[in-house]
Scaffold this motif. Structure first.
Motif, PDB file in Angstrom:
ATOM      1  N   PRO A 297       0.823  -1.210   0.000  1.00 37.03           N
ATOM      2  CA  PRO A 297       0.000   0.000   0.000  1.00 37.03           C
ATOM      3  C   PRO A 297       0.855   1.258   0.000  1.00 37.03           C
ATOM      4  O   PRO A 297       2.072   1.210   0.255  1.00 37.03           O
ATOM      5  N   ALA A 298       0.236   2.380  -0.280  1.00 32.42           N
ATOM      6  CA  ALA A 298       0.957   3.657  -0.278  1.00 32.42           C
ATOM      7  C   ALA A 298       1.645   3.850   1.068  1.00 32.42           C
ATOM      8  O   ALA A 298       1.005   3.825   2.122  1.00 32.42           O
ATOM      9  N   THR A 299       2.953   4.009   1.026  1.00 31.48           N
ATOM     10  CA  THR A 299       3.776   4.063   2.235  1.00 31.48           C
ATOM     11  C   THR A 299       4.648   5.310   2.189  1.00 31.48           C
ATOM     12  O   THR A 299       5.269   5.611   1.170  1.00 31.48           O
ATOM     13  N   ASP A 300       4.706   6.023   3.307  1.00 29.60           N
ATOM     14  CA  ASP A 300       5.471   7.264   3.379  1.00 29.60           C
ATOM     15  C   ASP A 300       6.972   7.003   3.303  1.00 29.60           C
ATOM     16  O   ASP A 300       7.486   6.020   3.862  1.00 29.60           O
ATOM     17  N   ALA A 301       7.672   7.903   2.609  1.00 33.82           N
ATOM     18  CA  ALA A 301       9.126   7.839   2.490  1.00 33.82           C
ATOM     19  C   ALA A 301       9.627   9.262   2.263  1.00 33.82           C
ATOM     20  O   ALA A 301       8.838  10.219   2.229  1.00 33.82           O
ATOM     21  N   ALA A 302      10.942   9.409   2.101  1.00 32.94           N
ATOM     22  CA  ALA A 302      11.501  10.752   1.877  1.00 32.94           C
ATOM     23  C   ALA A 302      12.773  10.663   1.050  1.00 32.94           C
ATOM     24  O   ALA A 302      13.605   9.770   1.267  1.00 32.94           O
ATOM     25  N   ALA A 303      12.877  11.595   0.082  1.00 36.48           N
ATOM     26  CA  ALA A 303      14.115  11.774  -0.677  1.00 36.48           C
ATOM     27  C   ALA A 303      14.735  13.095  -0.248  1.00 36.48           C
ATOM     28  O   ALA A 303      14.053  13.968   0.311  1.00 36.48           O
ATOM     29  N   HIS A 304      16.005  13.244  -0.476  1.00 41.41           N
ATOM     30  CA  HIS A 304      16.694  14.502  -0.113  1.00 41.41           C
ATOM     31  C   HIS A 304      17.212  15.171  -1.385  1.00 41.41           C
ATOM     32  O   HIS A 304      17.809  14.518  -2.243  1.00 41.41           O
ATOM     33  N   LEU A 305      16.946  16.487  -1.482  1.00 43.67           N
ATOM     34  CA  LEU A 305      17.362  17.255  -2.650  1.00 43.67           C
ATOM     35  C   LEU A 305      18.282  18.388  -2.210  1.00 43.67           C
ATOM     36  O   LEU A 305      17.962  19.138  -1.265  1.00 43.67           O
ATOM     37  N   LYS A 306      19.406  18.502  -2.920  1.00 40.45           N
ATOM     38  CA  LYS A 306      20.310  19.638  -2.702  1.00 40.45           C
ATOM     39  C   LYS A 306      20.599  20.283  -4.045  1.00 40.45           C
ATOM     40  O   LYS A 306      21.069  19.632  -4.987  1.00 40.45           O
ATOM     41  N   VAL A 307      20.251  21.592  -4.151  1.00 40.36           N
ATOM     42  CA  VAL A 307      20.462  22.318  -5.386  1.00 40.36           C
ATOM     43  C   VAL A 307      20.498  23.817  -5.075  1.00 40.36           C
ATOM     44  O   VAL A 307      19.795  24.293  -4.182  1.00 40.36           O
ATOM     45  N   ASP A 308      21.370  24.556  -5.783  1.00 38.93           N
ATOM     46  CA  ASP A 308      21.407  26.017  -5.644  1.00 38.93           C
ATOM     47  C   ASP A 308      20.396  26.614  -6.607  1.00 38.93           C
ATOM     48  O   ASP A 308      20.291  26.184  -7.773  1.00 38.93           O
ATOM     49  N   THR A 319      20.560  27.960  -1.305  1.00 38.30           N
ATOM     50  CA  THR A 319      20.661  26.498  -1.462  1.00 38.30           C
ATOM     51  C   THR A 319      19.399  25.834  -0.916  1.00 38.30           C
ATOM     52  O   THR A 319      19.008  26.073   0.232  1.00 38.30           O
ATOM     53  N   PHE A 320      18.789  25.038  -1.774  1.00 40.07           N
ATOM     54  CA  PHE A 320      17.661  24.200  -1.329  1.00 40.07           C
ATOM     55  C   PHE A 320      18.272  22.886  -0.852  1.00 40.07           C
ATOM     56  O   PHE A 320      18.833  22.125  -1.647  1.00 40.07           O
TER      57      PHE A 320
END
Length: 348
Positions: A297-308, A319-320
């Protein structure tokens, strides 16, 4: 001459008395209702399926289990008595290899009924568990005009309606069987008494064993075996989901193609976006809507983004550097050779 006649008369009288005594003793033991039932239970205890079926006057066609596994020969099934019960379901559990252990057989009670039948109750250990069964028997005829014979008024058969959820394969006392349709009750005819440990173990699936006991002749027993994804399947899906998300994280765009995460921005990016996975979605699997399918089933997760990024208002650069939450859902289906097909499920 008279003395010899008296002697032979005495001898003949003793023979008649001895014979009558023997008949009485045998009719109260071996040829009694309790002796008849004890003989049947003894055959079950020896795993002598052929003798048990013969004593119970139950005959199976050749194509069914007992005949091909040491059982009785082929005889057409009638539509009354045992025949009507035999027609009620599969005979695949009427085989010696599926029989239970039966020990410590003891007579509990013997009741004469107004209709001429007798109800005989025995206690025993059925696969190590205490149990008892009552059998209603009826006098059939006399062997040689003196010895009683008996039949089961209610055939010693029990109907088992077994539902195997999420699979078709199962084992019963070590015998491997397949139900015609998963998630739908399948009917089996078993001898009474019987006890079956029903379970499922395969490469990706498992089920907690259940015990199905059949101790009442003519009764119907219902049981359900719940097959679930095992640890190996969950670990395999987790591994492949993680690898898929890691591959997504190699894309140097704000919205990775075919991936469950992304970050739209109104400002202009200055550097190449760098993705990584901060939290992988923990895999759990439940049965899918189609046979041989499983759903994460739909399950929570997280990605990390780094960009200027450069502001479109004042031209400043910042910087994000944040986690981006997302949810992931996958459909898992079986392929040949124990392979899995994992398909991402996107919201409609």
């Amino acid at each position: 001459m008279r003395r010899e006649l008296v002697t032979w008369s005495v001898v003949l009288g003793l023979i008649i008395v001895a014979f009558a005594t023997t008949v009485i003793v045998l009719n109260s033991t071996i040829y009694s209702s309790t002796g008849f039932v004890r003989s049947y239970l003894g055959a079950l205890a020896r795993h002598d399926m052929s003798s048990a079926l013969e004593i119970a006057d139950i005959y199976l066609p050749e194509e069914h289990g007992a005949a091909s596994d040491g059982g009785a020969g082929a005889t057409p099934i009638d539509t009354t008595g045992a025949g009507s019960l035999l027609l009620a379901g599969s005979h695949e559990l009427l085989r010696p290899s599926a029989l239970s252990s039966l020990e410590d057989i003891e007579l509990v009670d013997n009741v004469s009924n107004p209709d001429g039948t007798e109800t005989v109750t025995f206690s025993f250990e059925l696969d190590g568990r205490p149990a008892k069964s009552s059998f209603t028997v009826i006098r059939d005829a006399n062997n040689f005009g003196v010895f009683s014979t008996w039949d089961f008024a209610t055939p010693p058969l029990t109907i088992v309606r077994l539902t195997v959820l999420n699979a078709q394969e199962f084992t019963a006392n070590g015998s491997e069987l397949v139900v015609p349709t998963q998630d739908v009750p399948s009917t089996y005819v078993v001898l009474t008494p019987s006890s079956f440990e029903v379970s499922h173990t395969s490469h990706y699936l498992k089920a907690e064993p259940i015990v199905v006991s059949a101790t009442a002749p003519g009764d119907t027993v219902r049981a359900r075996l719940d097959v679930v994804a095992n640890e190996a399947m969950i670990a395999q899906v987790q591994r492949e989901v993680n690898e898929y998300l890691d591959e997504c994280a190699t894309q140097v765009v704000l919205l990775p193609t075919g991936c469950p995460f992304g970050q739209p921005m109104s400002n202009r990016i200055v550097t190449t976006p760098e993705w990584s996975i901060a939290d992988y979605p923990p895999v759990t699997l439940s049965p899918g809507s189609e046979p041989a399918s499983w759903l994460m089933p739909a399950t929570d997760a997280a990605a990390h983004l780094k960009v200027d990024v450069r502001s479109i208002f004042d031209g400043s650069v910042s910087t994000f550097d944040k986690d981006v939450s997302f949810s992931a859902s996958y459909l898992v289906t079986f392929l040949p050779d124990d392979e899995l097909l994992i398909t991402a499920q996107y919201p409609q």
